[in-house]
Write a protein that holds these residues in place. Sequence first.
Motif, PDB file in Angstrom:
ATOM      1  N   GLU A   9      -5.171-110.578-132.241  1.00 28.84           N
ATOM      2  CA  GLU A   9      -5.798-112.067-132.157  1.00 28.84           C
ATOM      3  C   GLU A   9      -3.768-112.369-131.595  1.00 28.84           C
ATOM      4  O   GLU A   9      -3.854-113.274-131.209  1.00 28.84           O
TER       5      GLU A   9
ATOM      6  N   LYS B 102      -2.625-111.140-129.226  1.00 27.43           N
ATOM      7  CA  LYS B 102      -2.154-112.014-127.760  1.00 27.43           C
ATOM      8  C   LYS B 102      -2.118-113.425-127.409  1.00 27.43           C
ATOM      9  O   LYS B 102      -2.550-113.326-126.312  1.00 27.43           O
TER      10      LYS B 102
ATOM     11  N   ALA C 200     -10.971-105.832-126.475  1.00 28.24           N
ATOM     12  CA  ALA C 200     -11.813-107.039-126.622  1.00 28.24           C
ATOM     13  C   ALA C 200     -11.710-108.452-125.329  1.00 28.24           C
ATOM     14  O   ALA C 200     -12.297-108.991-125.206  1.00 28.24           O
ATOM     15  N   GLU C 201     -10.980-107.827-124.120  1.00 31.71           N
ATOM     16  CA  GLU C 201     -10.672-108.987-123.526  1.00 31.71           C
ATOM     17  C   GLU C 201     -12.120-108.050-122.499  1.00 31.71           C
ATOM     18  O   GLU C 201     -12.394-108.938-121.658  1.00 31.71           O
TER      19      GLU C 201
ATOM     20  N   SER D 251     -15.087-109.736-123.775  1.00 33.47           N
ATOM     21  CA  SER D 251     -15.233-110.537-123.306  1.00 33.47           C
ATOM     22  C   SER D 251     -15.718-111.362-121.993  1.00 33.47           C
ATOM     23  O   SER D 251     -16.501-111.819-121.298  1.00 33.47           O
ATOM     24  N   ALA D 252     -14.917-110.152-120.420  1.00 31.64           N
ATOM     25  CA  ALA D 252     -15.446-109.960-119.160  1.00 31.64           C
ATOM     26  C   ALA D 252     -16.594-110.147-119.238  1.00 31.64           C
ATOM     27  O   ALA D 252     -17.602-110.669-118.848  1.00 31.64           O
TER      28      ALA D 252
ATOM     29  N   ALA E 278     -19.528-110.342-121.281  1.00 33.35           N
ATOM     30  CA  ALA E 278     -20.297-111.523-122.052  1.00 33.35           C
ATOM     31  C   ALA E 278     -20.159-112.918-120.787  1.00 33.35           C
ATOM     32  O   ALA E 278     -20.857-113.474-120.792  1.00 33.35           O
ATOM     33  N   GLU E 279     -18.907-113.032-120.606  1.00 32.56           N
ATOM     34  CA  GLU E 279     -18.631-113.672-119.818  1.00 32.56           C
ATOM     35  C   GLU E 279     -19.595-113.660-118.078  1.00 32.56           C
ATOM     36  O   GLU E 279     -20.670-114.530-117.459  1.00 32.56           O
TER      37      GLU E 279
ATOM     38  N   TRP F  57     -23.552-114.423-119.238  1.00 33.04           N
ATOM     39  CA  TRP F  57     -23.328-115.643-119.435  1.00 33.04           C
ATOM     40  C   TRP F  57     -23.367-116.433-117.692  1.00 33.04           C
ATOM     41  O   TRP F  57     -24.503-116.875-116.980  1.00 33.04           O
TER      42      TRP F  57
END
Length: 124
Positions: free
Chosen positions: A54, A57, A105-106, A109-110, A112-113, A116
Amino acid sequence: MRQRAVAETGANTSALAQRLVDEGLRMAEHPGIVFKGGPSGRRAALAYGPDVWEVVKFLREIDERGPAAVAAAAEVFAVDVNRISSVISYYGDHHDEIDAEIAVAEEASARAEHAWRIRQRLIA
């Protein structure tokens, strides 16, 4: 205790011992770095602070460089600048590991987006 640790990790006693020795040596080389378990597995982190990935990044994404970057990270993560320096030192020795954690992690995140956005289109 030992049997519970072996059962929780799914590793045999020898593999668990090897992991603990490796983590102990890394912590000795990089004071302030600890290892935490979680859904994504074991990872390097600051004691009572964020994961190493974290902080790395964050440092990559900000405009500041040098001491200003270290100070910015210390402020954002509410830790001493020396602890950010520990992260930088750890990253220097284990950059492949940390880069892989950032990539995971990226990707998460992608995903999850994307999910959404699909839900938003469905209910819009």
